[in-house]
Write a protein that holds these residues in place. Structure first.
Motif, PDB file in Angstrom:
ATOM      1  N   LYS A 121      39.060  52.487 139.374  1.00 15.52           N
ATOM      2  CA  LYS A 121      39.867  51.508 138.639  1.00 15.52           C
ATOM      3  C   LYS A 121      40.381  52.026 137.303  1.00 15.52           C
ATOM      4  O   LYS A 121      41.334  51.475 136.754  1.00 15.52           O
ATOM      5  N   SER A 122      39.767  53.057 136.769  1.00 14.32           N
ATOM      6  CA  SER A 122      40.149  53.502 135.420  1.00 14.32           C
ATOM      7  C   SER A 122      40.606  54.949 135.360  1.00 14.32           C
ATOM      8  O   SER A 122      41.049  55.421 134.313  1.00 14.32           O
ATOM      9  N   ASP A 123      40.505  55.687 136.456  1.00 10.24           N
ATOM     10  CA  ASP A 123      40.839  57.109 136.466  1.00 10.24           C
ATOM     11  C   ASP A 123      40.053  57.872 135.393  1.00 10.24           C
ATOM     12  O   ASP A 123      40.618  58.668 134.635  1.00 10.24           O
ATOM     13  N   VAL A 124      38.778  57.612 135.326  1.00 11.99           N
ATOM     14  CA  VAL A 124      37.881  58.334 134.415  1.00 11.99           C
ATOM     15  C   VAL A 124      36.966  59.217 135.264  1.00 11.99           C
ATOM     16  O   VAL A 124      36.257  58.724 136.149  1.00 11.99           O
ATOM     17  N   ALA A 125      37.011  60.512 135.000  1.00 12.21           N
ATOM     18  CA  ALA A 125      36.159  61.460 135.721  1.00 12.21           C
ATOM     19  C   ALA A 125      34.800  61.528 135.032  1.00 12.21           C
ATOM     20  O   ALA A 125      34.708  61.706 133.807  1.00 12.21           O
ATOM     21  N   LEU A 126      33.748  61.375 135.801  1.00 10.47           N
ATOM     22  CA  LEU A 126      32.386  61.385 135.278  1.00 10.47           C
ATOM     23  C   LEU A 126      31.673  62.651 135.747  1.00 10.47           C
ATOM     24  O   LEU A 126      31.727  63.002 136.931  1.00 10.47           O
ATOM     25  N   LEU A 127      31.013  63.312 134.834  1.00 12.25           N
ATOM     26  CA  LEU A 127      30.181  64.463 135.184  1.00 12.25           C
ATOM     27  C   LEU A 127      28.779  64.215 134.634  1.00 12.25           C
ATOM     28  O   LEU A 127      28.618  63.894 133.451  1.00 12.25           O
ATOM     29  N   LYS A 128      27.790  64.320 135.511  1.00 11.90           N
ATOM     30  CA  LYS A 128      26.406  64.031 135.141  1.00 11.90           C
ATOM     31  C   LYS A 128      25.540  65.257 135.359  1.00 11.90           C
ATOM     32  O   LYS A 128      25.697  65.972 136.339  1.00 11.90           O
ATOM     33  N   VAL A 129      24.612  65.489 134.427  1.00  8.71           N
ATOM     34  CA  VAL A 129      23.574  66.501 134.609  1.00  8.71           C
ATOM     35  C   VAL A 129      22.233  65.795 134.516  1.00  8.71           C
ATOM     36  O   VAL A 129      22.039  64.904 133.672  1.00  8.71           O
ATOM     37  N   THR A 130      21.327  66.150 135.398  1.00  6.51           N
ATOM     38  CA  THR A 130      20.020  65.491 135.399  1.00  6.51           C
ATOM     39  C   THR A 130      18.949  66.472 135.862  1.00  6.51           C
ATOM     40  O   THR A 130      19.239  67.458 136.558  1.00  6.51           O
ATOM     41  N   ALA A 131      17.721  66.194 135.469  1.00  9.19           N
ATOM     42  CA  ALA A 131      16.569  66.987 135.892  1.00  9.19           C
ATOM     43  C   ALA A 131      15.316  66.149 135.668  1.00  9.19           C
ATOM     44  O   ALA A 131      15.319  65.179 134.893  1.00  9.19           O
ATOM     45  N   ARG A 132      14.268  66.507 136.358  1.00  7.75           N
ATOM     46  CA  ARG A 132      12.970  65.868 136.150  1.00  7.75           C
ATOM     47  C   ARG A 132      11.896  66.958 136.092  1.00  7.75           C
ATOM     48  O   ARG A 132      11.871  67.849 136.961  1.00  7.75           O
ATOM     49  N   TRP A 133      11.053  66.871 135.088  1.00  4.88           N
ATOM     50  CA  TRP A 133       9.953  67.829 134.996  1.00  4.88           C
ATOM     51  C   TRP A 133       8.772  67.224 134.264  1.00  4.88           C
ATOM     52  O   TRP A 133       8.876  66.190 133.589  1.00  4.88           O
ATOM     53  N   ALA A 134       7.650  67.878 134.412  1.00  2.00           N
ATOM     54  CA  ALA A 134       6.434  67.556 133.670  1.00  2.00           C
ATOM     55  C   ALA A 134       5.838  68.866 133.180  1.00  2.00           C
ATOM     56  O   ALA A 134       5.932  69.891 133.863  1.00  2.00           O
ATOM     57  N   ASN A 135       5.272  68.851 131.993  1.00  2.00           N
ATOM     58  CA  ASN A 135       4.591  70.053 131.515  1.00  2.00           C
ATOM     59  C   ASN A 135       3.364  69.663 130.707  1.00  2.00           C
ATOM     60  O   ASN A 135       3.178  68.499 130.330  1.00  2.00           O
ATOM     61  N   GLY A 136       2.519  70.623 130.460  1.00  2.00           N
ATOM     62  CA  GLY A 136       1.298  70.365 129.715  1.00  2.00           C
ATOM     63  C   GLY A 136       0.240  71.385 130.078  1.00  2.00           C
ATOM     64  O   GLY A 136       0.540  72.483 130.553  1.00  2.00           O
ATOM     65  N   TYR A 137      -1.015  71.017 129.868  1.00  2.00           N
ATOM     66  CA  TYR A 137      -2.114  71.935 130.149  1.00  2.00           C
ATOM     67  C   TYR A 137      -3.279  71.146 130.727  1.00  2.00           C
ATOM     68  O   TYR A 137      -3.465  69.970 130.431  1.00  2.00           O
ATOM     69  N   SER A 138      -4.035  71.788 131.580  1.00  2.00           N
ATOM     70  CA  SER A 138      -5.197  71.158 132.207  1.00  2.00           C
ATOM     71  C   SER A 138      -6.508  71.644 131.610  1.00  2.00           C
ATOM     72  O   SER A 138      -7.548  71.020 131.826  1.00  2.00           O
ATOM     73  N   ASP A 139      -6.455  72.753 130.874  1.00  2.00           N
ATOM     74  CA  ASP A 139      -7.662  73.341 130.297  1.00  2.00           C
ATOM     75  C   ASP A 139      -7.238  74.213 129.124  1.00  2.00           C
ATOM     76  O   ASP A 139      -6.142  74.791 129.139  1.00  2.00           O
ATOM     77  N   PHE A 140      -8.072  74.329 128.134  1.00  2.00           N
ATOM     78  CA  PHE A 140      -7.710  75.061 126.926  1.00  2.00           C
ATOM     79  C   PHE A 140      -7.909  76.562 127.048  1.00  2.00           C
ATOM     80  O   PHE A 140      -7.381  77.343 126.239  1.00  2.00           O
ATOM     81  N   ARG A 141      -8.676  77.002 128.046  1.00  2.00           N
ATOM     82  CA  ARG A 141      -9.022  78.420 128.158  1.00  2.00           C
ATOM     83  C   ARG A 141      -7.783  79.262 128.439  1.00  2.00           C
ATOM     84  O   ARG A 141      -6.927  78.889 129.213  1.00  2.00           O
ATOM     85  N   GLY A 142      -7.738  80.417 127.813  1.00  2.00           N
ATOM     86  CA  GLY A 142      -6.566  81.281 127.947  1.00  2.00           C
ATOM     87  C   GLY A 142      -5.497  81.011 126.914  1.00  2.00           C
ATOM     88  O   GLY A 142      -4.461  81.658 126.911  1.00  2.00           O
ATOM     89  N   LEU A 143      -5.750  80.045 126.019  1.00  2.00           N
ATOM     90  CA  LEU A 143      -4.823  79.719 124.940  1.00  2.00           C
ATOM     91  C   LEU A 143      -5.613  79.647 123.631  1.00  2.00           C
ATOM     92  O   LEU A 143      -6.763  79.201 123.610  1.00  2.00           O
ATOM     93  N   ALA A 144      -4.994  80.065 122.550  1.00  2.00           N
ATOM     94  CA  ALA A 144      -5.623  79.985 121.228  1.00  2.00           C
ATOM     95  C   ALA A 144      -4.519  79.837 120.195  1.00  2.00           C
ATOM     96  O   ALA A 144      -3.391  80.309 120.398  1.00  2.00           O
ATOM     97  N   GLY A 145      -4.837  79.208 119.069  1.00  2.00           N
ATOM     98  CA  GLY A 145      -3.802  79.011 118.054  1.00  2.00           C
ATOM     99  C   GLY A 145      -4.358  78.683 116.694  1.00  2.00           C
ATOM    100  O   GLY A 145      -5.536  78.335 116.544  1.00  2.00           O
ATOM    101  N   THR A 146      -3.482  78.783 115.714  1.00  2.00           N
ATOM    102  CA  THR A 146      -3.814  78.421 114.340  1.00  2.00           C
ATOM    103  C   THR A 146      -2.549  77.905 113.654  1.00  2.00           C
ATOM    104  O   THR A 146      -1.432  78.325 113.995  1.00  2.00           O
ATOM    105  N   THR A 147      -2.716  77.015 112.706  1.00  2.00           N
ATOM    106  CA  THR A 147      -1.568  76.493 111.970  1.00  2.00           C
ATOM    107  C   THR A 147      -1.104  77.435 110.880  1.00  2.00           C
ATOM    108  O   THR A 147      -0.086  77.185 110.238  1.00  2.00           O
ATOM    109  N   GLY A 148      -1.847  78.535 110.666  1.00  2.00           N
ATOM    110  CA  GLY A 148      -1.565  79.374 109.510  1.00  2.00           C
ATOM    111  C   GLY A 148      -2.271  78.832 108.294  1.00  2.00           C
ATOM    112  O   GLY A 148      -2.791  77.707 108.303  1.00  2.00           O
ATOM    113  N   ALA A 149      -2.294  79.621 107.244  1.00  2.00           N
ATOM    114  CA  ALA A 149      -3.033  79.220 106.028  1.00  2.00           C
ATOM    115  C   ALA A 149      -2.342  78.054 105.334  1.00  2.00           C
ATOM    116  O   ALA A 149      -1.129  77.899 105.401  1.00  2.00           O
TER     117      ALA A 149
END
Length: 309
Positions: free
Chosen positions: A281-309
């Motif tokens: 009805k309006s001659d408007v072209a629509l372009l959509k980008v989409t994705a779905r993901w999840a991230n995170g960690y299940s255990d702390f081992r193998g990772l280490a960190g510090t905020t700095g001094a």
């Protein structure tokens, strides 16, 4: 998007000598998080992990005595829930027809860049929130007292007891800390770090610390000199410097083991994809980008960190 929003490009007010339209299309660095996260696909809206402890080191058994019995215990749970990301960019048919500069409205390229930006921000969020948000074991990802699930096993640490800026000494301290990581029953797991993850502000210092032929040693603020000794970080550990551009603390830095030796995950429920449609009805072209993901960690081992001094 309509023609009147881009009068420098189309219609009667278009720039008369317009040769090029400058867009946000530049060479990018690789997707750094893909080198660190365990990347998998998920076939449902959630994926769940749970842990089971081992048993402590076995003890001696005297002649004629019965062997002691032990058991394993339920560990901690983690649920990954896929989150949807996306955007629609409309453009009128008239703007498409009258535009003589194809590069001006390359919506697919700009939307792909926007999606990659979201991915990078999401990946860095695991580290940015790693000192505050609680994880499966009830404490933050980077913590000096992760509770071990085996009764009486105590705690284990993956954060420097005193936060420190990146230097050869603090890096050695964190490598040693990772070697002392304990499993859920209190046994040492002897984790070997592979990546030094830093913000852009620490990129060159990280390279100097890890790639100098000789042992680097601080001389004046912000600079290093080499002394006549082997750089064991280079020869023994082969640590790789990895820059996460979306870390929010320019002093914070992290170590990560090789993929498969840590439990930090990136789950794709739906990889980034584009689709298009035309509003009749309006001659408007629509372009959509989409994705779905999840991230995170299940255990702390193998990772280490510090905020700095």
């Amino acid at each position: 998007m309509r023609r009147e929003q881009f009068t420098d490009i189309v219609l009667e007010d278009a720039l008369p000598a317009l040769e090029e339209v400058i867009t946000d299309t530049l060479e990018e660095f690789p997707m750094e998080h893909e080198e660190v996260f365990n990347v998998r696909n998920m076939d449902r809206g959630i994926t769940q992990h749970t842990g089971v402890t081992g048993i402590p080191a076995v003890g001696t058994v005297s002649e004629g005595e019965e062997y002691p019995q032990d058991r394993m215990y339920q560990g901690y749970d983690k649920t990954y829930r896929a989150v949807k990301y996306g955007v629609i960019v409309p453009i009128t048919q008239e703007l498409l027809d009258d535009n003589e500069h194809e590069e001006a409205f390359d919506r697919a390229e700009q939307m792909a860049r926007a999606m990659r930006e979201a991915e990078r921000i999401s990946a860095a969020g695991i580290f940015n929130n790693g000192f505050t948000d609680t994880g499966p074991d009830g404490v933050s990802l980077f913590n000096t007292a992760h509770p071990l699930a085996y009764p009486g096993a105590g705690t284990s640490s993956n954060r420097l007891a005193v936060d420190a800026d990146l230097s050869l000494t603090s890096l050695e301290d964190m490598v040693t800390l990772m070697r002392k990581t304990q499993d859920q029953a209190g046994k040492k797991v002897l984790v070997r770090p592979r990546s030094l993850i830093v913000p852009p502000e620490l990129e060159f210092l990280a390279h100097e610390l890890l790639e100098s032929e000789s042992k680097p040693q601080a001389s004046t603020a912000g600079s290093l000199t080499e002394v006549n000794a082997t750089n064991s970080m280079r020869t023994r550990y082969g640590l790789k410097p990895t820059v996460f551009d979306y870390l929010t603390d320019d002093d914070a830095w992290f170590l990560a083991a090789a993929k498969g030796s840590h439990k930090m995950f990136w789950y794709w429920r739906k990889s980034p994809s584009t689709s298009s449609d035309m509003e009749f009805k309006s001659d408007v072209a629509l372009l959509k980008v989409t994705a779905r993901w999840a991230n995170g960690y299940s255990d702390f081992r193998g990772l280490a960190g510090t905020t700095g001094a």
